[in-house]
Design an enzyme around this catalytic site. Structure first.
Site, PDB file in Angstrom:
ATOM      1  CG  ASP A 135       0.170   7.970  -4.082  1.00  0.00           C
ATOM      2  OD1 ASP A 135       0.899   7.543  -5.549  1.00  0.00           O
ATOM      3  OD2 ASP A 135      -0.672   8.094  -3.667  1.00  0.00           O
ATOM      4  CG  ASP A 139      -4.672   7.291  -6.548  1.00  0.00           C
ATOM      5  OD1 ASP A 139      -6.570   7.918  -6.981  1.00  0.00           O
ATOM      6  OD2 ASP A 139      -4.983   7.306  -5.588  1.00  0.00           O
ATOM      7  CG  HIS A 171      -1.717   3.825  -5.453  1.00  0.00           C
ATOM      8  ND1 HIS A 171      -1.413   4.831  -4.242  1.00  0.00           N
ATOM      9  CD2 HIS A 171      -2.503   3.793  -6.195  1.00  0.00           C
ATOM     10  CE1 HIS A 171      -1.886   5.720  -4.942  1.00  0.00           C
ATOM     11  NE2 HIS A 171      -2.655   5.109  -5.130  1.00  0.00           N
ATOM     12  CG  ASP A 229       3.610   2.157  -6.189  1.00  0.00           C
ATOM     13  OD1 ASP A 229       2.428   1.535  -5.200  1.00  0.00           O
ATOM     14  OD2 ASP A 229       3.578   3.086  -5.862  1.00  0.00           O
ATOM     15  CB  CYS A 232       5.012   5.908  -3.099  1.00  0.00           C
ATOM     16  SG  CYS A 232       4.926   4.191  -2.825  1.00  0.00           S
TER      17      CYS A 232
HETATM   18  O1  DAV Z   1       0.765  -2.395   0.103  1.00  0.00           O
HETATM   19  O2  DAV Z   1      -0.180  -0.853   0.851  1.00  0.00           O
HETATM   20  C1  DAV Z   1       0.408   0.720  -1.099  1.00  0.00           C
HETATM   21  C2  DAV Z   1       1.532   1.453  -2.240  1.00  0.00           C
HETATM   22  C3  DAV Z   1       1.442   2.470  -2.541  1.00  0.00           C
HETATM   23  N1  DAV Z   1       1.046   3.005  -3.327  1.00  0.00           N
HETATM   24  C4  DAV Z   1       0.240  -1.609   0.268  1.00  0.00           C
HETATM   25  C5  DAV Z   1      -0.112  -0.604  -1.254  1.00  0.00           C
END
Ligand code: DAV
Length: 375
Positions: free
Chosen positions: A107, A195, A244, A246, A350
């Protein structure tokens, strides 16, 4: 001359990586950015304070095991230096009562070529998180004469950076989805905020998710900072809390991306992938119906894998459907148990930040189509 820092994408052979740590992690108090992010029905609403020690120990055991698996595959692993995250953050512009964690370096740190840049996060509680990585950055700086150690412009995060009353307890999921599809997010365009985990690096092209944590001004900033790269804004209607990229849009190797089937990339944004023969495949369904307790993220952490090279991927050990799909897509899967670490900041992608991947800045998208999202 030692070369320590080099990475242009998420799939070239990984040689050096930062794996986060869960020590002293805190659930931060609500603030203008995060109250929009914690789902209404989450048990985390209104809760804050240090995370229970036994959960920290379990998360650290899984993070240590991930580090060991990487080392067993020839990857050098570095670890951050945790702070006492229960300290308040006080700047001339705001105060919030605690920080959070250094479990998810993805992040905070964005590696592009020989540069690692600390991000401009929109959460006040994350304002000083970068400090956990500064000892490593100094080490790389001392040992790699080409390493560029950078900090993005620090956002002020005054009240002008957030829409007020954006969050309304009575809003339904449908209304929330309408808002996110219309790119109406809690963050304003008062300053660049982003981020690092919203930035998908594919050589000469950066695909950046416009969502709760990253705004359009950030994309304009990227465009000017990296004039040799092409910056594309992407968004994924279907995600009520888009933070995010990912757990939504994850490349496995050149030409192949898995896309969250509940969060499809819109038709017009797919064109550039089609024009360059990239395949976008629906990701497998998660194996779990709910995330573990006190987790910020959704069950779609199932697709948040760590690619070691074009043929090898680390997946969460209980994500049977995702592992089966990886196998069908021709990837060798290394299962690593990680659900105890999820609540601290996410899954395998992450929890890691690239330091070195073997390979250069490829042009994977020589056919630049008329792209409405090109910033
Ligand atoms: O689907 O909650 C989480 C991404 C964390 N880097 C989600 C996204």
């Amino acid at each position: 001359m030692t070369k320590i820092v080099n990475s242009w994408n998420d799939f070239d052979p990984l040689k050096r990586v930062i794996v986060g740590r869960a020590d002293f992690s805190v659930i931060p108090p609500e603030e203008p950015a995060t109250s929009e992010k914690v789902p209404i029905d989450s048990e985390m609403r209104g809760m804050w304070g240090p995370r229970p020690t036994e959960t920290v120990e379990k998360a650290n055991a899984q993070l240590d095991y991930l580090a060991k698996v990487c080392e067993d595959h020839g990857v050098i692993v570095d670890r951050p230096t945790p702070l006492q995250w229960n300290q308040p953050v006080i700047t001339p512009d705001f105060r919030t009562d605690s920080m959070m964690t250094c479990m998810p370096p993805r992040d905070i740190l964005l590696t592009i070529g020989n540069e690692i840049m600390a991000s401009a996060n929109s959460f006040r509680c994350r304002y000083f998180e970068y400090l956990a990585y500064w000892p490593l950055m100094k080490k790389y700086f001392d040992e790699d004469p080409e390493f560029k150690w950078t900090q993005a412009p620090r956002p002020r995060l005054t009240n002008a950076s957030y829409k007020h009353n954006y969050y309304d307890e009575k809003i339904s999921l449908e209304e929330r989805l309408e808002r996110t599809a219309a790119k109406d997010f809690v963050t304003t365009e008062a300053e660049p905020m982003w981020d690092a985990a919203d930035v998908l690096r594919l050589g000469k092209d950066l695909f950046i998710q416009h969502g709760l944590t990253t705004n359009r001004t950030a994309m304009e900033w990227f465009k000017r900072y990296y004039p040799d790269l092409r910056v594309h804004a992407v968004n994924f209607p279907g995600d009520p809390y888009p933070i995010h990229i990912d757990a939504t849009f994850v490349p496995l190797r050149p030409g192949l991306i898995i896309n969250n089937p509940h969060r499809h990339l819109p038709e017009e944004q797919r064109k550039i992938f089609e024009a360059n023969d990239w395949q976008i495949v629906d990701a497998a369904m998660p194996a779990h119906e709910t995330p573990p307790p006190l987790c910020y993220s959704s069950v779609w952490l199932s697709m948040n894998c760590l690619v070691l090279d074009h043929k090898t991927v680390i997946c969460e050990a209980s994500e049977v459907h995702q592992m089966e799909q990886m196998d069908k897509l021709g990837m060798n899967v290394i299962p690593v148990p990680f659900r105890d670490a999820y609540p601290f900041g996410g899954a395998l992608h992450c929890a890691t930040a690239d330091v070195y991947r073997e390979g250069g800045c490829e042009d994977y998208f020589p056919n630049q189509v008329e792209d409405p999202t090109l910033v």
